[in-house]
Motif scaffolding. Structure first.
Motif, PDB file in Angstrom:
ATOM      1  N   PHE A 120       0.830  -1.197   0.000  1.00 44.98           N
ATOM      2  CA  PHE A 120       0.000   0.000   0.000  1.00 44.98           C
ATOM      3  C   PHE A 120       0.869   1.254   0.000  1.00 44.98           C
ATOM      4  O   PHE A 120       2.030   1.223   0.390  1.00 44.98           O
ATOM      5  N   GLN A 121       0.266   2.330  -0.482  1.00 45.13           N
ATOM      6  CA  GLN A 121       1.066   3.503  -0.788  1.00 45.13           C
ATOM      7  C   GLN A 121       0.325   4.781  -0.408  1.00 45.13           C
ATOM      8  O   GLN A 121      -0.903   4.810  -0.383  1.00 45.13           O
ATOM      9  N   ALA A 122       1.101   5.810  -0.108  1.00 38.91           N
ATOM     10  CA  ALA A 122       0.497   7.108   0.177  1.00 38.91           C
ATOM     11  C   ALA A 122       1.290   8.181  -0.542  1.00 38.91           C
ATOM     12  O   ALA A 122       2.477   8.010  -0.815  1.00 38.91           O
ATOM     13  N   GLU A 123       0.614   9.260  -0.848  1.00 40.34           N
ATOM     14  CA  GLU A 123       1.330  10.413  -1.374  1.00 40.34           C
ATOM     15  C   GLU A 123       1.172  11.530  -0.356  1.00 40.34           C
ATOM     16  O   GLU A 123       0.057  11.896   0.027  1.00 40.34           O
ATOM     17  N   LEU A 124       2.319  12.012   0.106  1.00 42.87           N
ATOM     18  CA  LEU A 124       2.291  13.131   1.037  1.00 42.87           C
ATOM     19  C   LEU A 124       2.550  14.384   0.219  1.00 42.87           C
ATOM     20  O   LEU A 124       3.628  14.519  -0.368  1.00 42.87           O
ATOM     21  N   ALA A 125       1.574  15.273   0.170  1.00 42.98           N
ATOM     22  CA  ALA A 125       1.750  16.451  -0.662  1.00 42.98           C
ATOM     23  C   ALA A 125       1.401  17.702   0.111  1.00 42.98           C
ATOM     24  O   ALA A 125       0.416  17.733   0.868  1.00 42.98           O
ATOM     25  N   ALA A 126       2.218  18.738  -0.074  1.00 44.38           N
ATOM     26  CA  ALA A 126       1.878  20.035   0.504  1.00 44.38           C
ATOM     27  C   ALA A 126       0.701  20.600  -0.281  1.00 44.38           C
ATOM     28  O   ALA A 126       0.583  20.336  -1.477  1.00 44.38           O
ATOM     29  N   PRO A 127      -0.151  21.377   0.384  1.00 40.38           N
ATOM     30  CA  PRO A 127      -1.330  21.926  -0.312  1.00 40.38           C
ATOM     31  C   PRO A 127      -0.942  22.697  -1.574  1.00 40.38           C
ATOM     32  O   PRO A 127      -1.663  22.659  -2.565  1.00 40.38           O
TER      33      PRO A 127
END
Lengths: 228, 171
Positions: A120-127
């Motif tokens: 499983f994977q996540a994307e951490l992104a600044a707004p």
């Protein structure tokens, strides 16, 4: 040996630790620090990698066959070599060819381990999109593999990864991101089950990470995991 | 293949042993300079590899770097246990052996070239000292006696060299 450590810094201390030059009490207190100092572990890791090639000059010496038998006896309770197909598999080759083939067989799966792909994977992104980091989780090893896609820590700061487990009241630090390249973080067994359903976040922290155990800088990006 | 060892794959373990034991035995022998002890430590090394293969992925090392580090550290541990007084420098095993083994390529040759290049930037006596420490398990005490300087002087020298080395390696 009471020289002040400061003059030479942690990097030199880590090198002395790797070389096993510290006296027993220094060695013990360094190991104590290593437990919760990812930065220090990184220094040790780097020195180990730097020094290991020194052993490249050592010529191989075949150990006597009984060594392998003793190891198998100790591990698998076998008095005789196992009947597994691979015994003697390499013996028909010339030694150089055998070493090359074996090295290929050994290292190839490491480069592309079939059973160690993230599930499983996540994307951490600044707004505002100024920082994007992908995080994949390998359940078999409890590892989170992080890659920075866009952006970096502000100058003089480091990125620290946090887990806010579902229902948890406070974030738990998972570790620091390397300044460059891929970072692999092993999640302790007791908090690993909370990763899939929790939220992960990146904050900017002073070098060495948050001194308090809670985020002290800005939360730059957050994300949750989806199944691959 | 180390990944397969995590999964308790005996044939993978066996193949790993066949491919790497000669190199690691060489390392144990160099540090310990005693066949019987080197053999015992070699066994400890592979038992450790079998049990700790899961922690290998944590280290992020190349496989050979990890194996050499384990072999070298366990050998030094054994040496230190045995060592009650310092070993005369004349007994130290010969350090200059330029023959490349067949596994020399197993550690990226660029890494090897890098440390070798950086070592040549050090005072030759200090480069030699670093090698003696890594491969011979010498202590500051041993080095100080061999070079006939006070212990603290030796430590200061070596730490300066380590700083220099670091500076060069991260260049």
């Amino acid at each position: 040996m009471s020289d002040p450590e400061d003059e030479y810094g942690d990097s030199t201390l880590a090198a002395e630790y790797v070389l096993r030059l510290l006296d027993p009490s220094e060695h013990a207190s360094f190991e104590e620090r290593l437990k919760d100092d990812p930065q220090l572990r990184r220094l040790v890791h780097d020195w180990e990698a730097h020094f290991a090639p020194i052993a490249g000059e050592i010529a191989p010496v075949a150990p006597p066959p009984r060594a392998k038998q003793s190891i198998n006896a100790a591990l698998h309770g076998e008095a005789k070599p196992s009947r597994a197909w691979s015994w003697g598999w390499f013996t028909g080759f010339g030694s150089l060819a055998a070493a090359a083939v074996a090295a290929f067989l050994i290292f190839a799966p490491i480069l592309n381990p079939p059973d160690l792909t993230p599930s499983f994977q996540a994307e951490l992104a600044a707004p505002d999109g100024s920082l994007v980091v992908t995080a994949g989780v390998i359940p078999a090893t409890h590892e989170i593999v992080l890659d920075r896609v866009v952006g970096a820590a502000p100058p003089g700061r480091v990125l620290e990864l946090w887990l806010i487990a579902e229902g948890a009241t406070a974030p738990v630090s998972l570790g620091l991101l390397a300044a460059e390249g891929t970072t692999r973080i092993v999640v302790p067994d007791d908090i690993a089950p909370g990763v899939r359903t929790g939220t992960i976040a990146l904050s900017d922290e002073p070098p060495g990470g948050s001194p308090t155990g809670a985020p002290t800088g800005t939360i730059l990006a957050t994300g949750t995991f989806v199944d691959l | 293949m180390i990944a397969q060892i995590v999964l308790r794959d005996r044939s993978a373990f066996s193949a790993l042993y066949d491919a790497t034991s000669a190199k690691l035995f060489g390392v144990c022998l160099r540090v310990l300079d005693n066949r019987a002890e080197a053999e015992e430590v070699l066994q400890e090394v592979y038992i450790r590899i079998w049990h700790k293969a899961d922690s290998y992925t944590v280290t992020g090392h190349s496989p050979m770097t990890w194996l050499i580090t384990v072999a070298r550290n366990l050998s030094i541990d054994r040496l230190r246990k045995r060592k009650t007084k310092t070993k005369p420098i004349d007994d130290a095993v010969e350090l200059a052996d330029d023959r490349p083994g067949p596994e020399a390529e197993a550690i990226a040759s660029s890494e090897r070239a890098q440390i070798e290049a950086c070592m040549t930037e050090l005072d030759p006596r200090h480069a030699e000292a670093v090698k003696r420490v890594y491969l011979g398990g010498e202590t500051y005490n041993d080095l100080a006696e061999a070079q006939n300087v006070p212990l603290n002087t030796m430590r200061t020298w070596l730490r300066r060299s380590l700083l220099k080395l670091r500076e060069c390696l991260t260049r």
